[in-house]
Motif scaffolding. Structure first.
Motif, PDB file in Angstrom:
ATOM      1  N   ASN A  74     -84.766  16.546 -10.094  1.00 42.10           N
ATOM      2  CA  ASN A  74     -84.707  16.340  -8.643  1.00 42.10           C
ATOM      3  C   ASN A  74     -83.278  16.359  -8.128  1.00 42.10           C
ATOM      4  O   ASN A  74     -83.006  16.917  -7.060  1.00 42.10           O
ATOM      5  CB  ASN A  74     -85.391  15.027  -8.261  1.00 42.10           C
ATOM      6  CG  ASN A  74     -86.872  15.230  -8.046  1.00 42.10           C
ATOM      7  OD1 ASN A  74     -87.282  15.915  -7.114  1.00 42.10           O
ATOM      8  ND2 ASN A  74     -87.690  14.670  -8.926  1.00 42.10           N
ATOM      9  N   ALA A 134     -82.126  19.118  -5.440  1.00 37.24           N
ATOM     10  CA  ALA A 134     -81.662  18.676  -4.121  1.00 37.24           C
ATOM     11  C   ALA A 134     -80.284  19.258  -3.815  1.00 37.24           C
ATOM     12  O   ALA A 134     -80.037  19.767  -2.720  1.00 37.24           O
ATOM     13  CB  ALA A 134     -81.618  17.148  -4.077  1.00 37.24           C
ATOM     14  N   THR A 163     -90.054  22.174  -8.128  1.00 37.02           N
ATOM     15  CA  THR A 163     -89.239  21.071  -7.604  1.00 37.02           C
ATOM     16  C   THR A 163     -88.303  21.591  -6.507  1.00 37.02           C
ATOM     17  O   THR A 163     -88.103  20.941  -5.479  1.00 37.02           O
ATOM     18  CB  THR A 163     -88.399  20.442  -8.738  1.00 37.02           C
ATOM     19  OG1 THR A 163     -89.262  20.151  -9.824  1.00 37.02           O
ATOM     20  CG2 THR A 163     -87.717  19.162  -8.292  1.00 37.02           C
ATOM     21  N   MET A 219     -90.172  22.046  -3.333  1.00 38.21           N
ATOM     22  CA  MET A 219     -90.441  20.744  -2.691  1.00 38.21           C
ATOM     23  C   MET A 219     -89.257  20.327  -1.818  1.00 38.21           C
ATOM     24  O   MET A 219     -89.415  19.888  -0.696  1.00 38.21           O
ATOM     25  CB  MET A 219     -90.643  19.650  -3.752  1.00 38.21           C
ATOM     26  CG  MET A 219     -91.946  19.680  -4.486  1.00 38.21           C
ATOM     27  SD  MET A 219     -93.281  19.182  -3.415  1.00 38.21           S
ATOM     28  CE  MET A 219     -92.906  17.439  -3.260  1.00 38.21           C
ATOM     29  N   TRP A 220     -88.073  20.467  -2.403  1.00 37.26           N
ATOM     30  CA  TRP A 220     -86.870  20.090  -1.648  1.00 37.26           C
ATOM     31  C   TRP A 220     -86.625  21.039  -0.485  1.00 37.26           C
ATOM     32  O   TRP A 220     -86.215  20.617   0.588  1.00 37.26           O
ATOM     33  CB  TRP A 220     -85.656  20.025  -2.581  1.00 37.26           C
ATOM     34  CG  TRP A 220     -85.605  18.724  -3.331  1.00 37.26           C
ATOM     35  CD1 TRP A 220     -86.092  18.489  -4.586  1.00 37.26           C
ATOM     36  CD2 TRP A 220     -85.077  17.476  -2.855  1.00 37.26           C
ATOM     37  NE1 TRP A 220     -85.892  17.174  -4.921  1.00 37.26           N
ATOM     38  CE2 TRP A 220     -85.269  16.532  -3.873  1.00 37.26           C
ATOM     39  CE3 TRP A 220     -84.463  17.073  -1.670  1.00 37.26           C
ATOM     40  CZ2 TRP A 220     -84.862  15.202  -3.753  1.00 37.26           C
ATOM     41  CZ3 TRP A 220     -84.056  15.757  -1.537  1.00 37.26           C
ATOM     42  CH2 TRP A 220     -84.260  14.833  -2.573  1.00 37.26           C
ATOM     43  N   GLN A 261     -88.739  20.094   2.465  1.00 41.35           N
ATOM     44  CA  GLN A 261     -88.359  18.855   3.142  1.00 41.35           C
ATOM     45  C   GLN A 261     -87.027  19.008   3.876  1.00 41.35           C
ATOM     46  O   GLN A 261     -86.919  18.756   5.061  1.00 41.35           O
ATOM     47  CB  GLN A 261     -88.226  17.708   2.119  1.00 41.35           C
ATOM     48  CG  GLN A 261     -89.520  17.345   1.431  1.00 41.35           C
ATOM     49  CD  GLN A 261     -90.473  16.567   2.334  1.00 41.35           C
ATOM     50  OE1 GLN A 261     -90.123  16.185   3.435  1.00 41.35           O
ATOM     51  NE2 GLN A 261     -91.682  16.340   1.849  1.00 41.35           N
ATOM     52  N   GLN A 278     -85.257  11.117  -1.408  1.00 38.47           N
ATOM     53  CA  GLN A 278     -86.366  11.410  -2.329  1.00 38.47           C
ATOM     54  C   GLN A 278     -87.380  10.263  -2.330  1.00 38.47           C
ATOM     55  O   GLN A 278     -88.584  10.486  -2.245  1.00 38.47           O
ATOM     56  CB  GLN A 278     -85.811  11.633  -3.738  1.00 38.47           C
ATOM     57  CG  GLN A 278     -86.879  12.068  -4.731  1.00 38.47           C
ATOM     58  CD  GLN A 278     -86.369  12.065  -6.163  1.00 38.47           C
ATOM     59  OE1 GLN A 278     -85.159  12.011  -6.402  1.00 38.47           O
ATOM     60  NE2 GLN A 278     -87.281  12.119  -7.094  1.00 38.47           N
ATOM     61  N   LEU A 303     -89.076  10.048   1.175  1.00 41.17           N
ATOM     62  CA  LEU A 303     -89.993  11.154   1.483  1.00 41.17           C
ATOM     63  C   LEU A 303     -91.076  11.317   0.414  1.00 41.17           C
ATOM     64  O   LEU A 303     -91.918  12.201   0.525  1.00 41.17           O
ATOM     65  CB  LEU A 303     -89.203  12.470   1.591  1.00 41.17           C
ATOM     66  CG  LEU A 303     -88.222  12.589   2.761  1.00 41.17           C
ATOM     67  CD1 LEU A 303     -87.265  13.755   2.551  1.00 41.17           C
ATOM     68  CD2 LEU A 303     -88.979  12.769   4.068  1.00 41.17           C
ATOM     69  N   SER A 304     -91.006  10.486  -0.634  1.00 49.40           N
ATOM     70  CA  SER A 304     -91.937  10.574  -1.773  1.00 49.40           C
ATOM     71  C   SER A 304     -91.964  11.969  -2.379  1.00 49.40           C
ATOM     72  O   SER A 304     -93.021  12.543  -2.608  1.00 49.40           O
ATOM     73  CB  SER A 304     -93.365  10.199  -1.366  1.00 49.40           C
ATOM     74  OG  SER A 304     -93.387   9.082  -0.561  1.00 49.40           O
ATOM     75  N   ILE A 305     -90.785  12.526  -2.616  1.00 43.74           N
ATOM     76  CA  ILE A 305     -90.706  13.852  -3.256  1.00 43.74           C
ATOM     77  C   ILE A 305     -90.961  13.676  -4.749  1.00 43.74           C
ATOM     78  O   ILE A 305     -90.369  12.810  -5.366  1.00 43.74           O
ATOM     79  CB  ILE A 305     -89.332  14.515  -3.018  1.00 43.74           C
ATOM     80  CG1 ILE A 305     -89.174  14.831  -1.536  1.00 43.74           C
ATOM     81  CG2 ILE A 305     -89.183  15.800  -3.834  1.00 43.74           C
ATOM     82  CD1 ILE A 305     -87.840  15.452  -1.151  1.00 43.74           C
TER      83      ILE A 305
END
Lengths: 231, 176
Positions: A10, A14, A42, A45-46, A49, B171, B174-176
């Motif tokens: 993560n 990110a 992953t 996902m970032w 968001q 993270q 936002l519950s990533i």
């Protein structure tokens, strides 16, 4: 280092999406994305968001010429951006699924090819991978004592009306030096420029050019840059 | 609704429907250009990044999957990565001003614009102000850790830590 551990995965994803993962670390991450679906997911996902942050910016309408250039490059005719008739939606789910499946298969094949390249090619002193925006490998470049060998990847979508040109960017600030046109498919050998031994090279760049190469000795539209890795 | 409309146009684009692609451009180009212009500052570079991004979107429309977020966030990713590459290239060539200092306007004390999803706005608001500033400068202006440090006049290690911790907080939130 285990890139698959959740916290590390993560953290890297990110910073990759944010843009603060740079240089060699960014390229290594792009290669990891090709190899591991978990790392790709992953990253997505970032992306979904973090990129909503861009809604904070007030929209700025680009000039009409931007659309004109896009349609020219894609070979469209008579598609004005304004005053467009509404689209009649058609059923297309089967083709959609097929296309998505094909893309996934292509990504898997690419991952396998990449692993082979990494494990088998041990002799060349310097290599570079030119990657597209989505980390897909477009050209593999190997440089030995005398020759630059370039292989075009199947990911490359060649443009009929343009050529791609490879450039060397030296640290001393001189104008980029052309190394020759890149293959649109298959493999090609280019002569190694004498400057390779005389200057420090900070990057290689690929530009989009009219057929036959740059008309003025300078890159027209720089598409990609990459750095040389010494093995 | 916006996403469904974009998805319909993108699916038609994947089948080489030029009108659908033109409509997708109409619907999204102002947002894409705003992102590109914010990062690259120069109009001609920003336009080039947008052109490259849409050429890419035309060729790769079939690679979009809903797992990659909304169509717009997927498209913004494409233009941002292109702009980041160009920014690095121009910096290597010494052609890019480091930073023109217009980032402060982003740090609106009244919070984020309404268009930003509520949860994300909430999570960003919860960050320490240093973390928020550092992440904003990196995201909107494409600055490296070192450049963020110059702008905020803080050591590199501090900036790295603000960004790392800020992202960890996001993270969790936002519950990533």
């Amino acid at each position: 280092m285990n890139y698959l551990l959740e916290a590390r995965r993560n953290a890297l994803a990110a910073e990759y999406v944010l843009g603060t993962l740079q240089g060699g670390a960014r390229r290594r991450y792009q290669q990891l994305m090709m190899q591991y679906s978990l790392i790709r997911e992953t990253t997505w996902m970032w992306e979904q968001q973090i990129n909503d942050l861009s809604r904070q910016l007030d929209p700025v309408t680009p000039e009409e010429v931007v659309w004109q250039k896009i349609s020219q490059r894609l070979g469209f005719v008579d598609v004005p951006a304004g005053n467009i008739v509404p689209l009649v939606q058609k059923k297309k789910s089967a083709v959609w699924q097929w296309a998505t499946g094909l893309a996934t298969a292509a990504a898997l094949i690419l991952a396998v090819v990449l692993i082979r390249v990494q494990t088998v090619e041990v002799t060349p002193p310097q290599v570079a991978v030119v990657q597209g925006e989505k980390a897909q490998a477009l050209w593999l470049i190997e440089i030995d004592d005398e020759i630059i060998r370039v292989k075009a990847s199947d990911n490359l979508q060649p443009q009929l009306n343009n050529d791609y040109e490879l450039w060397m960017v030296a640290k001393d600030g001189r104008a980029p030096v052309s190394l020759g046109l890149l293959p649109k498919s298959g493999q090609l050998e280019l002569a190694k420029h004498a400057l390779f031994e005389q200057v420090e090279i900070v990057a290689l760049a690929v530009s989009l050019e009219p057929l036959g190469g740059s008309p003025n000795g300078l890159p027209t539209t720089v598409l990609y840059t990459t750095e040389l890795m010494t093995l | 609704m916006e996403h469904e409309e974009h998805l319909k146009l993108l699916q038609a684009t994947a089948e080489s429907n030029q009108e659908a692609f033109a409509q997708l451009y109409e619907a999204t180009s102002a947002q894409m250009y705003a992102v590109s212009l914010k990062m690259l500052k120069r109009k001609e570079w920003a336009e080039e990044a947008v052109q490259e991004a849409y050429v890419k979107i035309w060729h790769n429309a079939s690679e979009y999957q809903t797992g990659k977020g909304t169509v717009l966030t997927w498209m913004v990713s494409i233009v941002r990565y292109r702009a980041l590459d160009m920014l690095r290239y121009h910096k290597v060539r010494g052609e890019s001003e480091l930073f023109e200092g217009d980032g402060d306007s982003l740090f609106n004390p009244d919070g984020l614009a309404e268009q930003v999803p509520e949860k994300l706005a909430e999570c960003i608001d919860e960050l320490d102000s240093e973390q928020r500033q550092a992440i904003h400068l990196a995201y909107f202006n494409g600055l490296s850790h070192g450049e963020v440090g110059l702008h905020l006049q803080s050591p590199l290690g501090t900036i790295k830590s603000w960004i790392r911790r800020g992202l960890q907080s996001l993270q969790r939130c936002l519950s990533i």
